[in-house]
Write a protein that holds these residues in place. Sequence first.
Motif, short mmCIF file in Angstrom:
data_model
loop_
_atom_site.label_atom_id
_atom_site.label_comp_id
_atom_site.label_asym_id
_atom_site.label_seq_id
_atom_site.Cartn_x
_atom_site.Cartn_y
_atom_site.Cartn_z
N VAL A 17 0.86 -1.18 0.00
CA VAL A 17 0.00 0.00 0.00
C VAL A 17 0.90 1.23 0.00
O VAL A 17 1.75 1.38 0.88
N VAL A 18 0.72 2.09 -1.00
CA VAL A 18 1.53 3.30 -1.12
C VAL A 18 0.60 4.50 -0.99
O VAL A 18 -0.32 4.67 -1.79
N VAL A 19 0.83 5.31 0.05
CA VAL A 19 -0.02 6.48 0.28
C VAL A 19 0.76 7.75 -0.07
O VAL A 19 1.87 7.95 0.42
N SER A 20 0.17 8.57 -0.92
CA SER A 20 0.81 9.83 -1.31
C SER A 20 -0.12 10.98 -0.99
O SER A 20 -1.34 10.82 -0.97
N GLU A 21 0.47 12.15 -0.75
CA GLU A 21 -0.35 13.34 -0.56
C GLU A 21 0.12 14.43 -1.49
O GLU A 21 1.32 14.53 -1.80
N PHE A 22 -0.83 15.21 -1.98
CA PHE A 22 -0.53 16.27 -2.93
C PHE A 22 -1.25 17.54 -2.53
O PHE A 22 -2.31 17.49 -1.91
N GLU A 23 -0.66 18.67 -2.91
CA GLU A 23 -1.33 19.94 -2.63
C GLU A 23 -2.47 20.17 -3.60
O GLU A 23 -3.40 20.92 -3.31
N ALA A 24 -2.40 19.53 -4.75
CA ALA A 24 -3.45 19.70 -5.77
C ALA A 24 -4.74 19.01 -5.32
O ALA A 24 -4.69 18.02 -4.60
N PRO A 25 -5.89 19.56 -5.74
CA PRO A 25 -7.16 18.95 -5.37
C PRO A 25 -7.36 17.59 -6.04
O PRO A 25 -6.72 17.27 -7.03
N ALA A 26 -8.28 16.80 -5.46
CA ALA A 26 -8.53 15.44 -5.94
C ALA A 26 -8.83 15.39 -7.44
O ALA A 26 -8.39 14.48 -8.14
N GLU A 27 -9.58 16.39 -7.94
CA GLU A 27 -9.95 16.39 -9.36
C GLU A 27 -8.72 16.45 -10.25
O GLU A 27 -8.68 15.85 -11.32
N HIS A 28 -7.69 17.19 -9.82
CA HIS A 28 -6.47 17.30 -10.61
C HIS A 28 -5.70 15.97 -10.59
O HIS A 28 -5.12 15.56 -11.59
N VAL A 29 -5.70 15.34 -9.41
CA VAL A 29 -5.02 14.05 -9.29
C VAL A 29 -5.72 13.02 -10.18
O VAL A 29 -5.09 12.25 -10.89
N TRP A 30 -7.02 13.06 -10.18
CA TRP A 30 -7.81 12.14 -11.00
C TRP A 30 -7.47 12.30 -12.49
O TRP A 30 -7.43 11.32 -13.23
N GLU A 31 -7.22 13.53 -12.91
CA GLU A 31 -6.88 13.80 -14.32
C GLU A 31 -5.70 12.95 -14.80
O GLU A 31 -5.64 12.55 -15.95
N LEU A 32 -4.76 12.68 -13.90
CA LEU A 32 -3.57 11.92 -14.28
C LEU A 32 -3.86 10.44 -14.50
O LEU A 32 -3.05 9.70 -15.00
N TRP A 33 -5.05 10.01 -14.06
CA TRP A 33 -5.52 8.65 -14.36
C TRP A 33 -6.50 8.68 -15.53
O TRP A 33 -6.52 7.78 -16.35
N ARG A 34 -7.31 9.72 -15.61
CA ARG A 34 -8.37 9.78 -16.62
C ARG A 34 -7.84 10.01 -18.02
O ARG A 34 -8.33 9.45 -18.99
N ASP A 35 -6.84 10.88 -18.13
CA ASP A 35 -6.33 11.26 -19.44
C ASP A 35 -5.10 10.41 -19.79
O ASP A 35 -4.04 10.57 -19.18
#
Lengths: 165, 116
Positions: A17-35
């Motif tokens: 299990v790898v847990v990461s945190e980002f300053e960017a909102p969840a929607e931006h993080v999702w973009e890196l999987w969606r696109d």
Amino acid sequence: MGGVIDVQKDLAGRTLVVVSEFEAPAEHVWELWRDPRKLERWWGPPGYPATFTTYELEPGGAVAYYMTGPEGQRYHGWWTVTAVDAPTGISFLDGFANEDGSRNDDLPTTEGRVEITPRADGGSRMTITSVYPTTEAMQQVLDMGMEQGITMAIGQMDGLLAELA
Amino acid sequence: MVVDQLTSTEADRIFHALADATRRDILVQTGPGSEQSVSALARRYPISVTAVQKHVGVLQDAGLVTKARRGREQIVRIDTQALHTARLLLDQLEGLWRARMAQFGQVLGEQTKGDL
């Protein structure tokens, strides 16, 4: 930016299990999987960019990709998307493919689960769980990684082992 | 130690041995500097001495513990090297994911609102 904040390993359950945190909102993080054009900028290890040729982000959807090495060699892989919960989660089976891009069903598959949760401060947390069904699966993933030259330095491992002793 | 030296069969024995709660506890009890006799282990669990012997046998087959006779006692000791080997696979997979996440953060940082 941001990065890995926690790693949990379950030896008996062959789970990472790898847990990461980002300053960017969840929607931006999702973009890196969606696109897929963004996904391929980070999925392959350094020097081995990924190219996604099929990307169906829906339950039962097929994904095909290959990574290109420095000598031009290609390493093919596939996913079957098992669940999508935009913009917070995706689950998929991750397997190896033959040189012609067809699935190699002789090699084991890894179960991947991604959860993205918003943080109160506007940032986000991403938890990636990888379940390796057999030891062979772990070994295969590593063998592929070794070929790609992304193994941890042996010295680093030795240090880790010394620490555990 | 290089992971290639670990065969699938050896690794499967290790993971099989680790998949049982009693066997995991035996490993904790026989950790470095705290060896245990089989009879002492049997007093610890609501199972027979024979059952404990079986668990110890599985751990031995996986190379996780060693057993030595001392007088009338059989002394069980952890073999830390084998546990390290099991960890090694997951440690290396962690390295793979850390490399991936470093790139993820970079792409995320470059992503501007105009892209979305």
